[in-house]
Enzyme design. Structure first.
Site, PDB file in Angstrom:
ATOM      1  N   TRP A   9      44.768  38.174  45.228  1.00 43.06           N
ATOM      2  CA  TRP A   9      46.225  38.278  45.372  1.00 43.06           C
ATOM      3  C   TRP A   9      46.987  37.438  44.359  1.00 43.06           C
ATOM      4  O   TRP A   9      48.215  37.504  44.315  1.00 43.06           O
ATOM      5  CB  TRP A   9      46.632  37.901  46.808  1.00 43.06           C
ATOM      6  CG  TRP A   9      46.159  38.866  47.847  1.00 43.06           C
ATOM      7  CD1 TRP A   9      45.535  40.062  47.632  1.00 43.06           C
ATOM      8  CD2 TRP A   9      46.280  38.738  49.272  1.00 43.06           C
ATOM      9  NE1 TRP A   9      45.249  40.676  48.832  1.00 43.06           N
ATOM     10  CE2 TRP A   9      45.697  39.887  49.860  1.00 43.06           C
ATOM     11  CE3 TRP A   9      46.817  37.765  50.115  1.00 43.06           C
ATOM     12  CZ2 TRP A   9      45.650  40.086  51.240  1.00 43.06           C
ATOM     13  CZ3 TRP A   9      46.756  37.962  51.490  1.00 43.06           C
ATOM     14  CH2 TRP A   9      46.179  39.108  52.041  1.00 43.06           C
ATOM     15  N   HIS A  93      38.414  32.205  36.691  1.00 41.63           N
ATOM     16  CA  HIS A  93      39.215  33.400  36.401  1.00 41.63           C
ATOM     17  C   HIS A  93      39.894  33.233  35.043  1.00 41.63           C
ATOM     18  O   HIS A  93      40.294  32.135  34.670  1.00 41.63           O
ATOM     19  CB  HIS A  93      40.266  33.611  37.498  1.00 41.63           C
ATOM     20  CG  HIS A  93      40.912  34.955  37.402  1.00 41.63           C
ATOM     21  ND1 HIS A  93      41.916  35.209  36.507  1.00 41.63           N
ATOM     22  CD2 HIS A  93      40.663  36.124  38.046  1.00 41.63           C
ATOM     23  CE1 HIS A  93      42.262  36.487  36.620  1.00 41.63           C
ATOM     24  NE2 HIS A  93      41.520  37.059  37.538  1.00 41.63           N
ATOM     25  N   GLU A 165      35.213  40.534  34.053  1.00 43.53           N
ATOM     26  CA  GLU A 165      36.585  41.010  33.891  1.00 43.53           C
ATOM     27  C   GLU A 165      37.000  40.859  32.423  1.00 43.53           C
ATOM     28  O   GLU A 165      37.371  39.760  31.990  1.00 43.53           O
ATOM     29  CB  GLU A 165      37.553  40.180  34.744  1.00 43.53           C
ATOM     30  CG  GLU A 165      37.309  40.294  36.221  1.00 43.53           C
ATOM     31  CD  GLU A 165      38.559  39.902  37.028  1.00 43.53           C
ATOM     32  OE1 GLU A 165      39.031  40.757  37.792  1.00 43.53           O
ATOM     33  OE2 GLU A 165      39.064  38.779  36.873  1.00 43.53           O
ATOM     34  N   SER A 214      42.231  46.205  36.168  1.00 46.45           N
ATOM     35  CA  SER A 214      42.997  47.430  36.425  1.00 46.45           C
ATOM     36  C   SER A 214      42.251  48.432  37.312  1.00 46.45           C
ATOM     37  O   SER A 214      42.339  49.647  37.094  1.00 46.45           O
ATOM     38  CB  SER A 214      43.404  48.109  35.104  1.00 46.45           C
ATOM     39  OG  SER A 214      44.189  47.240  34.328  1.00 46.45           O
ATOM     40  N   GLY A 235      42.980  43.232  41.390  1.00 48.46           N
ATOM     41  CA  GLY A 235      44.199  42.430  41.388  1.00 48.46           C
ATOM     42  C   GLY A 235      45.356  43.234  41.949  1.00 48.46           C
ATOM     43  O   GLY A 235      45.515  43.369  43.169  1.00 48.46           O
TER      44      GLY A 235
HETATM   45  P1  13P Z   1      44.233  43.736  37.944  1.00 50.24           P
HETATM   46  O1  13P Z   1      43.420  44.561  38.913  1.00 50.24           O
HETATM   47  O2  13P Z   1      45.668  43.621  38.332  1.00 50.24           O
HETATM   48  O3  13P Z   1      44.010  44.183  36.533  1.00 50.24           O
HETATM   49  O4  13P Z   1      43.660  42.236  38.021  1.00 50.24           O
HETATM   50  C1  13P Z   1      42.312  42.026  37.820  1.00 50.24           C
HETATM   51  C2  13P Z   1      42.024  40.625  38.146  1.00 50.24           C
HETATM   52  O5  13P Z   1      42.362  39.738  37.390  1.00 50.24           O
HETATM   53  C3  13P Z   1      41.340  40.358  39.414  1.00 50.24           C
HETATM   54  O6  13P Z   1      40.829  39.072  39.458  1.00 50.24           O
END
Ligand code: 13P
Length: 256
Positions: A9, A93, A165, A214, A235
């Site tokens: 979140w 992260h 990621e 995404s 996210g």
């Molecule tokens: P999004 O799904 O908004 O691209 O974010 C990915 C994220 O950073 C999850 O930790």
């Protein structure tokens, strides 16, 4: 192995909003035994949400934690303080690496601190757009993976989850692009190769590797069926209840 759907979140939802969301999510979730559903709210919401959550249905994660258990560290929250509230913690992260300047050494200590406090680390790694453009993806992945795991023993490896990621695919990144599943497959297989070389085949195959960047209901199926991928770290779409539930349903179908 279970399939993981983890919602990050980030800096969204106050405590009241988080509690309402969780209430609605719990109400609409059956007990999915093979899908591990996790949300990572703000640190402030963890205490009340830990009382509200049904741990048979889902789990909580912290978005961060500090590497020392106590002491003169103004503003920090330790994993020893998070113990009992959360089962997982996001560590390293990209927003913490690049906005808050965390380096691999600090991330390594955080992974060790989480394990010491019986919290499963979700170690986030991923190359930036420029590393990708200069052909440095493999080096960036190796450095972040081995850097983060520096204090993790063979026995503890299976408690660690790796979240790949790519920074350029995260929706909050300027001009973010959707990552092609083929490209992700290559990096995930590299991650598994490095884990195998470092810890041996038996230990490496117990590690869950998630993809994030995404992820939406429209592409979750494609990411969840990449060989070697055991879940998604979501996210933006995790903030929209309907979308998060749809992604959970897709994970359930893929697992079945
Ligand atoms: P999004 O799904 O908004 O691209 O974010 C990915 C994220 O950073 C999850 O930790």
């Amino acid at each position: 192995m279970k399939t993981y759907v983890v919602g990050n979140w980030k800096l969204n939802f106050n405590v009241g909003e988080a509690s309402i969301y969780l209430h609605k999510l719990l109400k609409s979730l059956p007990n999915y035994r093979d899908v591990e559903i996790v949300v990572a709210p703000s640190t402030l919401a963890l205490q009340p949400l830990s009382l509200q959550i049904d741990r048979h249905k889902m789990k909580l994660a912290a978005q961060n934690g500090f590497y020392r258990d106590y002491g003169a560290f103004t503003g920090e929250v330790s994993f020893s303080q998070l113990k009992g509230l959360v089962d997982y913690a996001l560590i390293g992260h990209s927003e913490r690496r690049y906005v808050l300047k965390e380096d691999d050494k600090m991330i390594q200590k955080k992974v060790a601190a989480a394990l010491r406090n019986k919290i499963k680390p979700i170690l986030c790694i991923g190359e930036t757009e420029s590393e990708r453009a200069f052909g440095e993806t493999a080096d960036a992945i190796r450095d972040q993976l081995l850097g983060g795991l520096g204090e993790v023993s063979d026995d503890d490896l299976e408690k660690v989850i790796i979240a790949y990621e790519p920074v350029w695919a995260i929706s909050s990144t300027k001009g973010a692009k959707m990552a092609a599943p083929d490209e992700i497959a290559g990096v995930v297989s590299l991650i598994r190769k490095i884990l195998t070389e470092t810890y041996g085949k038996e230990s490496a195959k117990k590690v869950a590797v998630l993809f994030g960047g995404s992820v939406t209901p429209a592409n979750a199926g494609a990411y969840l069926t990449i060989p070697g991928v055991n879940g998604v770290l979501v996210g933006g779409a995790s903030l929209i209840l309907r979308e998060f539930i749809d992604i959970i349903d897709i994970a359930k179908r893929v697992q079945a």
